[in-house]
Structures are given as structure tokens and as C-alpha cells.
Design an enzyme around this catalytic site. Structure first.
Site, short mmCIF file in Angstrom:
data_model
loop_
_atom_site.label_atom_id
_atom_site.label_comp_id
_atom_site.label_asym_id
_atom_site.label_seq_id
_atom_site.Cartn_x
_atom_site.Cartn_y
_atom_site.Cartn_z
N ASP A 1 63.37 80.90 1.86
CA ASP A 1 62.69 81.46 3.02
C ASP A 1 62.83 82.97 2.95
O ASP A 1 63.37 83.51 1.98
CB ASP A 1 63.27 80.89 4.33
CG ASP A 1 62.19 80.73 5.40
OD1 ASP A 1 61.53 81.74 5.71
OD2 ASP A 1 62.01 79.61 5.91
N GLU B 1 68.55 79.89 12.23
CA GLU B 1 68.58 81.31 12.64
C GLU B 1 69.81 81.62 13.48
O GLU B 1 70.50 82.62 13.27
CB GLU B 1 67.33 81.67 13.45
CG GLU B 1 66.06 81.80 12.64
CD GLU B 1 65.28 80.50 12.55
OE1 GLU B 1 65.88 79.42 12.69
OE2 GLU B 1 64.06 80.58 12.31
N ASP C 1 53.81 76.38 6.03
CA ASP C 1 53.73 76.77 7.44
C ASP C 1 53.72 78.29 7.59
O ASP C 1 54.15 79.01 6.71
CB ASP C 1 54.91 76.20 8.24
CG ASP C 1 56.25 76.73 7.76
OD1 ASP C 1 56.41 76.86 6.53
OD2 ASP C 1 57.12 77.03 8.58
N GLU C 2 53.20 78.72 8.71
CA GLU C 2 53.34 80.09 9.20
C GLU C 2 53.08 81.13 8.10
O GLU C 2 53.94 81.95 7.80
CB GLU C 2 54.74 80.28 9.79
CG GLU C 2 54.97 79.38 10.99
CD GLU C 2 56.36 79.51 11.60
OE1 GLU C 2 56.46 79.45 12.82
OE2 GLU C 2 57.34 79.67 10.85
N HIS D 1 56.62 82.69 4.17
CA HIS D 1 58.09 82.64 4.17
C HIS D 1 58.63 82.92 2.77
O HIS D 1 59.50 82.20 2.27
CB HIS D 1 58.58 81.29 4.70
CG HIS D 1 58.40 81.13 6.18
ND1 HIS D 1 59.05 81.92 7.10
CD2 HIS D 1 57.63 80.28 6.91
CE1 HIS D 1 58.70 81.56 8.33
NE2 HIS D 1 57.83 80.57 8.25
N ASP E 1 67.41 72.82 16.89
CA ASP E 1 67.89 74.18 17.14
C ASP E 1 67.68 74.58 18.60
O ASP E 1 68.10 75.66 19.00
CB ASP E 1 67.21 75.19 16.19
CG ASP E 1 65.68 75.11 16.19
OD1 ASP E 1 65.12 74.08 16.64
OD2 ASP E 1 65.05 76.07 15.73
C1 ACM Z 1 58.43 75.24 11.22
O1 ACM Z 1 59.17 74.99 12.19
N1 ACM Z 1 57.97 76.47 11.02
C2 ACM Z 1 58.01 74.21 10.28
#
Ligand code: ACM
Ligand code: ZN
Length: 813
Positions: free
Chosen positions: A205, A500, A342-343, A279, A450
Site C-alpha cells: 500500500d 491505520e 480500489d480507490e 495505493h 477498524d
Molecule cells: C477498501 O476499504 N478501500 C477496500
């Protein structure tokens, strides 16, 4: 099955062989996840040196499972049972029997006072039977030391069991905070004990590359380290503050092979995740030529979020990704490789000449009509992402592997054989399934471990959100009335542990457990057999096991959660106290004193009247179970009342909303009139209002239903400039008899000594001559302007922006 559950506690008189006296024993079956068919029986099977383990007809793999059972029993009870090929008629035996044709991962376990028979077709079935057997023994069986004079026995039972879903997993993010290997092993143990079969290892990441790749040594030399890490919550301080300490770590290929082999010995597949195309900052910091701006120097980041620096889909990048995956597939025999997806912001691609040329070459165009896979229109850059994913999918297919990706891989057209992990809610998974793709449900918020699981005021800082153990347990990936394609293609469930705000092993345990066990049960146990109360009963014993294994689970299970809720029948705001500990008594006080076993017993929700300083605790047989929960509540004329606001509430709508589905529907008790004031611990209880140059004031209107004398209005507002929030600058009160014509009766401006940074909650009041009102309007002016990018993160181009208002609670007296 229902019969089985009702017999869960089976009392009987039991005459212990070898002992002359008669003793009373209660047979208990505290198995998690709950077996799908279980019939308790009378009597118990005594463990002793005389017991033989019979594995005559078994494969070496099954013999190894039997050996591990023998070793564990010997280690923890001191009772050394022996393997034999054939037990004598009158010898108590644990017999492993292979029978073809049983369900995948399924097993039968028959325990009588004289024999135990374990039947399965496959080794994993035997393995799960042994896990069940452990849970029928005292928690000490999970320990690492011998019990003094252990007298262990196993309650008689007939179990026939197999999982609901083929995929049952947990994901651990080791990039945001590195997990040492000892924790990885402990984590795998927990998966196995709870009959989960997949460990999704999030290895790369923006904040760290954690897997050795021999062809690209800089990935670990540079990419596995960051120079410092963000302190506190992302939006506590602006500029953000960092700890100044290097954070790093990675796993060598030898270590990874050992982990994969260890997991396999527990019938767990390890699925690696190598994130692309987003990422990717740790990789790009190591090899800047993988980015759209190769002449730039990049750093592995020490803060969280989504970054514009992503892989540039040029041939160098593809060669790199293929080189990485070549080594990854050698290390991980899993049929799936997770490639993220993702993202991935498209900012860099939009201004990159190569990316734009590639888009032209490929003939990619912005959609003019919605895509069939997800019903959305996609941009040409989103289609370029689909090109990257599809191309990497082909590469992996060529190596005999399939890909999994987060649900964004649906964007721009889904890669053909891809399996989708649905994380942005359930829609992605449903859409994928309806399009004939397999999907794994990992929806936010239910299985996002989380998030907060108890009152943020007493919890460590998390990423936000709120889902209790009960909420996680309530999730059903495939509702009974689901589409046939959904039933066919949703192959499982997974909990995600993003790291995180999880800096160490105790925090990992705390966030993961006990909610991961609720997920394990959802993955294994048929929905018709799941029952929240029954689960809680079994969890009492499960917590003892977790203690023995030194798992530092969140202990909210033993505490009281303080909720407020509008009664459907009376419309009044009630205080609802709840503990998950079964049959516990809740004792409470209203005056701030410590509740004892003599304090008022909570029997049902009670109306919130006036201010109370509520303290509550759960008791079992007069012993307090957990901590004392504390919440001042502010009953007033509008507690629990509907209200309207202009502008409408923003993303934060008050603390109970996320729990509606488990507390019962309540769309009226939004944050502003739920009796709880906001605090500085988190955004959870606050109600947010976006302010702008054209909207600098919040208008709140409430109908008191009849002419009423009022003399005071109280409201709270939040200071948190890093998150573009300032407390109210001024407020006014207007009243009306008809809701049309209002007259102003009070105004106030607030001068404050504001802190430099951080979060602080303010409570302000406007007091006036008693006045009759049917409608009350509270107008709140925002706290002024913030320097965009200096006081707060710059998300928009302006130099200055109007501060948002976060309000909680509004009270009228
Ligand atoms: C994610 O929570 N960005 C997969
Ligand atoms: Zn590019």
C-alpha cells in the site's frame, strides 16, 4: 436444530466412573461457530490414559491431525492418549473414520460416554471436528501449560456439520502498520479455531511494501520504510503532526513460505494482495519510473488516505507488475491472487500524455449510457483502469490463477473471470453476482473491524464509524429472498482489519475480537440457525478461551451500552440500556454515583426526564462484570422530537443511526434530539452541516405541538479546524404560533478563547423572558472562514472557505 439449541444446556446426574460419589454436571455446548446440526446427549466421555486414538484407515494428513490432538491434550491436561490401529472392544476410543461423499469441509462428531467417532471425507473436515472437540473441553485446552490434576471430560453429543459459505476469511493490513511474524501466526491460529479458511494478507500500500521481491530489491530497501507516522486522528491537527520515528518491516520470501505452510497445516489459504493501480506510493517511491511523472522523487507516506500518485499503465509498469506477480505466485499456491483495484484516483492519468494516448489507441470513450454491470456511466480513465485489471487478470490466468479485486473493478467493465470483494456496502457484490461473477461480501460498515465497537468516549482512536458486535452479527450476506444468481455467486464473507489506527498487537486484538467471531459464525452457520442471544450465551465461554490464548479482545460484551430511542407507542425519548452478557442484571444510578448490586435494576426502557448523570453496569450473581458506563443525558422539551433543518444534515447524522437496524427502526432520534451531547472524542455523535459563501447559517425548526412557555435554548457546537469545523459565532431564537410568522426573542454572539488545534466541544445557551411558543426556530451562524490548506486540508481551489457547523445537541427549556 431448534431442538438442539433448546437442549444446549443439559442438566443431568452423572456418576463419574472410578469415583464413588455422585456429582452433578451440567453439559454445555459452547461452540462458535454454532454447528449446523447438533443434538446434545446425556453423559460424558472421560479423558484418561486409557483412551486410544484410532486412525487405522486414515491418510497421513488425517493422522497428523490426530497427532496434533494428542499433543495438545498432553500439553494442557497431562493426559497422554495413545494412537493405535485397532482399539479393543471395551477400550474408550477416539476413532477417525473416512467416509466418501460428505459435504465439503463437513464432518460428523459423535461423542458417547464410551467412544468418540469423527467422520469426514476430507482432512479439513477432520480438522474442523477436532476444533469442535476442543470447544467441548475446558478453555485451558487452548493454553500452553499443563493443568494440575486435570479431570477432563467431553459432553456427549451428535453433531453433523458443514459450512454455509465456501469462503470465510479475515483480511489483515500490514502496510499501514507492520505486523511482526509472531502476530501473523497468532492470527492464523484464531482463524483456524473459528473454522475460517482464508487469510487475506494486504501486503502493499502507500505506507509500506511488505513482501520481498528479489527482482526489485528497492521495494523493500526503500518501499518498506517510512520516515514517520501520523499522530492522532487524520483531522485532529492541520498541518498534521508526525511522530518522527521510522516505521518499517517486511517479510522475506522464506518467512512467507513458512507462513503459507503453517496456514496450510490449519487448512487456511493465504491470499496475497498486491495493490494496483492505486495505493502504489511505496512502489513508486522505490521506482519513480512506474508513475506518470517519472522525474519526481516520491516518499513512502506516513499519513492515511487515497493518493493521486498511482501506477502509470505503461509497458515498464506492466513488466514490473508481471515480474512481481511471477514471484508472488511462486510463494502463494492460492487459486486467487488479490490485485486490489480500489480507490485509484484518475488525476495523474488525466494529465499524462502516455495515458491519454493509450486511451485513444484503445478507443476508450466516456460512457453516454449506463454500464450493464453496475448501472453507472464510466469515464474513459475508469475504462483504462479496467484495461489494467483485465490485462493483469489475463496474465494471472495464464499462470493458472484467478483474480480478486475490490468492487471498483466493476467500473469500466468487469474483468471476465474476476471475483469481486464488495466493500463499499453490498451493492458491488450484488451487481457482480447478478452479472454472473463470484463475489465475497466484506461490506462497510458491518465487517469493517477498524470501526468503533463501543462508545468512542472510552475507546481508543479509530478510523470512525460505529458497528457493535451485535451489528456485525446481524449481517446476512445472502438474504432469503435474494435473487438466484446472488445465492449462487456470493461465495462468502470476510472481515477487514485496516491498520491505520492499529499500531500494535493489543490494538489488533481489540479491533478484531470478538467481532471476527461473529463473522466466523455468519460464514459457517446457516442463517436459520443463527441467533444473537444464543451466540451471546456461547460467547461467555469463548471469552475464557480468548483469555487463555492471551487475545486482548474488546470487553464491551461485559459492559452496558447506553442508547436512547423514541418509543413507537408513546413517542417519548426512552433510555435503553443493553448488555450483551446473557441474563446479566443491569443496575444503574441517575446521580453520578457508582452503581452497586443494590442499585436500581433496569427492567425496561424508561423515559428520559430532565438531566441525569447516568451510570450503569452489568452484574452476574451480584458480581460486577465490566466497567461502569457513564453518560450524562439531557432530557428537555424536545427530546426525541422530529425537527427540520436548512441546510439538510450532511454526512454525520448522529450517533445511533448506524445502529438502527439492530436497535429497531428509529428515523426520528437523529443526533440533535437524542438526549446525548456531542463530545470531543469523535464525530460519531455530531450532526454535520456544510457551509458555503451562499449558506452561512443553519436553521433548526421544531414543533412543540401546543403553545408552551420556553425560557432557554441550549446547543453544542464543535471546534475542529483541521476538519474545516468551527464552533458557532452567534445564534438567535425566533418563535411562532403557526409556523409561518416568526418573531425574534433572543440573540447572542459568542466570543471564545479557541485552542490552536485539536477538537473541543462547546455548549452555549440563550436565556430569555418566559415566552409562549408553538414553533421554535434556532438560527446558528457558522464560526467564520478558514484558510484553505493552512487551517485545514485543501480539497477545493478557493483560498478561504466557510467553516462547517457540527451541532449536537439542541435543547429547549
Ligand atoms: C477498501 O476499504 N478501500 C477496500
Ligand atoms: Zn500515465
Amino acid at each position: 436444530m431448534k431442538k438442539g439449541i433448546s437442549l444446549l444446556l443439559l442438566s443431568l446426574l452423572f456418576i463419574s466412573p472410578g469415583c464413588k460419589q455422585t456429582k452433578e454436571v451440567v453439559n454445555e455446548y459452547n461452540i462458535v461457530p454454532l454447528p449446523n446440526q447438533m443434538t446434545p446427549q446425556q453423559g460424558r466421555f472421560e479423558l484418561s490414559k486409557k483412551v486410544k486414538v484410532v486412525t487405522a484407515t486414515c491418510t497421513p494428513q488425517v493422522k497428523a491431525i490426530a497427532d496434533s490432538l494428542i499433543e495438545r491434550l498432553s500439553l494442557t491436561s497431562g493426559i497422554r492418549i495413545q494412537q493405535t490401529d485397532q482399539a479393543k472392544q471395551d477400550t474408550p476410543a477416539i476413532t477417525f473414520v473416512t467416509r466418501e461423499g460428505m459435504l465439503p469441509e463437513g464432518y460428523q462428531l459423535s461423542v458417547t460416554p464410551s467412544n468418540i467417532v469423527i467422520t469426514a471425507s476430507q482432512p479439513n473436515g477432520f480438522f474442523y471436528a477436532v476444533q469442535t472437540l476442543y470447544q467441548l473441553l475446558p478453555p485451558a485446552v487452548y493454553g500452553s501449560t499443563k493443568q494440575k490434576s486435570a479431570e477432563w471430560s467431553i459432553p456427549a453429543v451428535e453433531i453433523e456439520d458443514a459450512p454455509r459459505f465456501a469462503y470465510r476469511g479475515l483480511m489483515l493490513d500490514v502496510s499501514r502498520h507492520f505486523s511482526e511474524l509472531d502476530y501473523i501466526y497468532k492470527f492464523i491460529d484464531q482463524l483456524a479455531i473459528h473454522k475460517m479458511n482464508t487469510f487475506h494478507w494486504h501486503l502493499t500500500d502507500d505506507q509500506g511494501w511488505r513482501i520481498e521481491i528479489k527482482k526489485y530489491p528497492k521495494l523493500t530497501e526503500i518501499g518498506s520504510k517510512r520516515k514517520e507516522t501520523l499522530i492522532d486522528y487524520y483531522y485532529t491537527n492541520w498541518p498534521q503532526q508526525f511522530d518522527g520515528k521510522e516505521h518499517g518491516g517486511y517479510y522475506t520470501q522464506e518467512q512467507i513460505k513458512a507462513v503459507v505452510a503453517y496456514a496450510a497445516s490449519k487448512y487456511i489459504t493465504v491470499i496475497p494482495e498486491i495493490e494496483m493501480p492505486g495505493h502504489a506510493l511505496a512502489a513508486i517511491a522505490s521506482y519513480p519510473e512506474l508513475s506518470c511523472t517519472p522525474d519526481t522523487t516520491y516518499d513512502v507516506t506516513g499519513t492515511w488516505g487515497v493518493f493521486d500518485e498511482v501506477y502509470c499503465p505503461n509497458e515498464k509498469t506492466f513488466a514490473f507488475l508481471e515480474g512481481v506477480l511471477d514471484e508472488v505466485v511462486e510463494l502463494f499456491p492460492s487459486s486467487y491472487i488479490h490485485i486490489g483495484g480500489d480507490e485509484c484516483p484518475k488525476t495523474a492519468w488525466k494529465s499524462c500524455a502516455h495515458c491519454q494516448n493509450l486511451i485513444k489507441e484503445l478507443g476508450l470513450k466516456d460512457d453516454t449510457t449506463p454500464n450493464v454491470a453496475d448501472g453507472k456511466k464510466h469515464t474513459k480513465e475508469e475504462k483504462l483502469q479496467s484495461y489494467v485489471i483485465t490485462r493483469m487478470e489475463k496474465y494471472l490466468n495464464g499462470k493458472g490463477r484467478n483474480i480478486i479485486g475490490w468492487d471498483e473493478i466493476l467500473e469500466g467493465g468487469l474483468a471476465p473471470n474476476a471475483t469481486v470483494m464488495s466493500w463499499r456496502g453490498v451493492e458491488g457484490g450484488m451487481a457482480a453476482a447478478k452479472a454472473g461473477h463470484n463475489a465475497i461480501m466484506t461490506p462497510n460498515p458491518y465487517v469493517y473491524l477498524d470501526h468503533y465497537q463501543e462508545d468512542p468516549e472510552i475507546a481508543p482512536v479509530t478510523i470512525g464509524g460505529y458497528n457493535t458486535l451485535k451489528k456485525t452479527y446481524s449481517y446476512n450476506p445472502v438474504p432469503d429472498d435474494a435473487d438466484e444468481l446472488v445465492k449462487k455467486h456470493i461465495i462468502g464473507i470476510q472481515g477487514n482489519i485496516w491498520n491505520e489506527y492499529i499500531q500494535n498487537n493489543d490494538r489488533r486484538d481489540y479491533q478484531t475480537f470478538p467481532r471476527a467471531i461473529a463473522i466466523a459464525e455468519t460464514g459457517w452457520t446457516e442463517n436459520r440457525n443463527k441467533d444473537w442471544k444464543n451466540f451471546c450465551h456461547r460467547m461467555v465461554e469463548e471469552f475464557k478461551r480468548l483469555d487463555v490464548m492471551n487475545v486482548k479482545a474488546c470487553r464491551n460484551f461485559f459492559d452496558v451500552n447506553i442508547n436512547t430511542h423514541v418509543s413507537d407507542s408513546t413517542g417519548q425519548l426512552n433510555v435503553m440500556l443493553e448488555t450483551f452478557y446473557p441474563d446479566a442484571e443491569i443496575r444503574y444510578t441517575l446521580d453520578g454515583s457508582e452503581p452497586t448490586k443494590q442499585s436500581e435494576l433496569y427492567t425496561q426502557p424508561f423515559a428520559l426526564k430532565g438531566h441525569i448523570d447516568l451510570k450503569a453496569a452489568a452484574f452476574n450473581k451480584d458480581v460486577r462484570l465490566g466497567i461502569i458506563s457513564h453518560k450524562p443525558l439531557y432530557g428537555n422539551m424536545i427530546s426525541g422530537k422530529h425537527f427540520t433543518t436548512t441546510p439538510a444534515m450532511g454526512w454525520a447524522t448522529g450517533d445511533i443511526v448506524d445502529e438502527n437496524d439492530v436497535l429497531g427502526k428509529d428515523t426520528t432520534t437523529m443526533g440533535l434530539t437524542n438526549g446525548k451531547r456531542g463530545n470531543k472524542a469523535s464525530y460519531t455523535p455530531w450532526t454535520s452541516f456544510r457551509m458555503s459563501d451562499t449558506c452561512r447559517e443553519l436553521e433548526f425548526i421544531v414543533n412543540l405541538d401546543k403553545p408552551t412557555q420556553i425560557s432557554k435554548v441550549v446547543f453544542g457546537s464543535l471546534f475542529n479546524p483541521a476538519f474545516r469545523i468551527l464552533p458557532a459565532a452567534s445564534a438567535s431564537i425566533e418563535v411562532s404560533a403557526n409556523g409561518k410568522q416568526y418573531r425574534e426573542i433572543a440573540t447572542a454572539s459568542f466570543t471564545r478563547e479557541l485552542p490552536k488545534d485539536g477538537r473541543k466541544a462547546y455548549t452555549d445557551s440563550l436565556t430569555f423572558e418566559p415566552t409562549e411558543a408553538t414553533f421554535v426556530k434556532l438560527k446558528i451562524k457558522n464560526g467564520g472562514i478558514l484558510r484553505n490548506g493552512i487551517d485545514c486540508r485543501k480539497d477545493t481551489p478557493e483560498e478561504t472557505i466557510q467553516a462547517d457547523l457540527y451541532i449536537d445537541e439542541v435543547e429547549i427549556y
